[in-house]
Design a protein around this motif. Structure first.
Motif, PDB file in Angstrom:
ATOM      1  N   PRO A  91       0.829  -1.210   0.000  1.00 41.98           N
ATOM      2  CA  PRO A  91       0.000   0.000   0.000  1.00 41.98           C
ATOM      3  C   PRO A  91       0.863   1.259   0.000  1.00 41.98           C
ATOM      4  O   PRO A  91       1.952   1.283   0.588  1.00 41.98           O
ATOM      5  CB  PRO A  91      -0.796  -0.118   1.306  1.00 41.98           C
ATOM      6  N   THR A  92       0.366   2.295  -0.605  1.00 45.88           N
ATOM      7  CA  THR A  92       1.099   3.560  -0.677  1.00 45.88           C
ATOM      8  C   THR A  92       1.398   4.086   0.728  1.00 45.88           C
ATOM      9  O   THR A  92       0.516   4.152   1.574  1.00 45.88           O
ATOM     10  CB  THR A  92       0.278   4.601  -1.448  1.00 45.88           C
ATOM     11  N   GLY A  93       2.666   4.426   0.945  1.00 47.77           N
ATOM     12  CA  GLY A  93       3.063   5.025   2.217  1.00 47.77           C
ATOM     13  C   GLY A  93       3.337   4.056   3.334  1.00 47.77           C
ATOM     14  O   GLY A  93       3.685   4.471   4.437  1.00 47.77           O
ATOM     15  N   GLN A  94       3.209   2.738   3.072  1.00 48.38           N
ATOM     16  CA  GLN A  94       3.486   1.754   4.115  1.00 48.38           C
ATOM     17  C   GLN A  94       4.972   1.421   4.149  1.00 48.38           C
ATOM     18  O   GLN A  94       5.557   1.027   3.142  1.00 48.38           O
ATOM     19  CB  GLN A  94       2.679   0.480   3.862  1.00 48.38           C
ATOM     20  N   GLY A  95       5.577   1.560   5.351  1.00 55.32           N
ATOM     21  CA  GLY A  95       6.974   1.167   5.517  1.00 55.32           C
ATOM     22  C   GLY A  95       7.943   2.268   5.155  1.00 55.32           C
ATOM     23  O   GLY A  95       7.615   3.186   4.403  1.00 55.32           O
ATOM     24  N   PRO A  96       9.179   2.167   5.674  1.00 49.56           N
ATOM     25  CA  PRO A  96      10.230   3.152   5.352  1.00 49.56           C
ATOM     26  C   PRO A  96      10.914   2.794   4.032  1.00 49.56           C
ATOM     27  O   PRO A  96      12.134   2.825   3.922  1.00 49.56           O
ATOM     28  CB  PRO A  96      11.189   3.026   6.545  1.00 49.56           C
ATOM     29  N   TYR A  97      10.100   2.402   3.064  1.00 47.30           N
ATOM     30  CA  TYR A  97      10.651   1.932   1.793  1.00 47.30           C
ATOM     31  C   TYR A  97       9.631   2.105   0.677  1.00 47.30           C
ATOM     32  O   TYR A  97       8.444   2.367   0.920  1.00 47.30           O
ATOM     33  CB  TYR A  97      11.055   0.457   1.899  1.00 47.30           C
ATOM     34  N   LEU A  98      10.108   1.926  -0.529  1.00 46.25           N
ATOM     35  CA  LEU A  98       9.266   1.893  -1.715  1.00 46.25           C
ATOM     36  C   LEU A  98       9.185   0.452  -2.210  1.00 46.25           C
ATOM     37  O   LEU A  98      10.039  -0.370  -1.864  1.00 46.25           O
ATOM     38  CB  LEU A  98       9.858   2.785  -2.810  1.00 46.25           C
ATOM     39  N   PRO A  99       8.177   0.123  -3.014  1.00 40.26           N
ATOM     40  CA  PRO A  99       8.138  -1.218  -3.623  1.00 40.26           C
ATOM     41  C   PRO A  99       9.394  -1.444  -4.467  1.00 40.26           C
ATOM     42  O   PRO A  99      10.140  -0.502  -4.779  1.00 40.26           O
ATOM     43  CB  PRO A  99       6.880  -1.169  -4.491  1.00 40.26           C
TER      44      PRO A  99
END
Length: 237
Positions: A91-99
């Motif tokens: 999901p967008t904005g989840q985690g300190p990372y990008l896909p």
């Protein structure tokens, strides 16, 4: 009247049978486990429901709703599922990372036929490198040395650092919410991301009934809700 009564009774029987059938569904028994990683290294996050998660979607079973799979603080995850095919989504904005590709929208198909372990690569904004902790009995302090590595370098995606924390707790679960001592440095004062040296005083209360503490580094990235953490390290007091 009699016909109406018979219809109602039949309907109740059908509903009852449907309810029984629903209640008799077996619980999911397939273990789906793994880690969220960058180049094979697990990504540390804040643990707990309501924190970092990814979504699994399975079509063909009525209303389509996601299954949220939460990430533990060491970057691992574990879920009980039914065998079948799922669509995984960050999901967008989840985690300190990008896909993995650096942008949202790409999905991964997962097929479960029995328990399965699988790691998923992501693109963190930063990585905490060479984290080392040392306890000094002379002044009851923990010193942390480490460096930060910038991973996302695309000018359109790059994020600054808001704060860097050194956290200490009596329990292995340690983060910005759960700690007994914390110190921080503002990102705006950083002149380099290399050779950090942070020190924290262990409170006297920490010694009451505890022979060890857990230390962890946390990085608040500007514009990103979820912080990046190092792995929690046990330190004998």
């Amino acid at each position: 009247m009699k016909k109406s009564f018979l219809y109602s009774a039949g309907l109740l029987l059908l509903l009852g049978a449907a309810a029984c059938k629903k209640d008799n569904y077996t619980a999911p028994g397939t273990d789906f486990t793994g880690h969220i990683t960058y180049q094979g290294e697990p990504i540390g996050v804040q643990q707990g429901n309501g924190n970092v998660y990814f979504e699994l979607w399975q079509s063909g079973y009525g209303k389509l709703t996601p299954i949220n799979v939460y990430i533990a603080q060491d970057g691992s995850f574990s879920a009980k599922l039914y065998d079948g095919t799922y669509r995984m989504d960050f999901p967008t904005g989840q985690g300190p990372y990008l896909p993995p590709g650096g942008h949202y929208g790409d999905t991964t198909t997962i097929t479960l036929s029995g328990s399965k372990s699988q790691d998923f690569e992501v693109m963190p904004y930063y990585m905490i490198r060479n984290a080392k902790f040392a306890f000094s009995a002379a002044d009851s302090s923990i010193t942390a040395t480490f460096s930060l590595d910038t991973i996302v370098k695309d000018p359109a995606l790059v994020k600054g650092i808001e704060k860097v924390y050194l956290l200490e707790n009596a329990q292995v679960i340690s983060d910005l919410q759960y700690n007994v001592a914390a110190t921080s440095v503002d990102g705006g004062s950083l002149t380099s991301l290399q050779n950090f040296n942070m020190k924290i005083k262990v409170p006297a209360s920490q010694y009451q009934g505890h022979t060890a503490a857990f230390a962890r580094i946390g990085v608040k990235i500007a514009g990103v809700d979820d912080m990046l953490y190092s792995q929690a390290e046990k330190i004998n007091l």
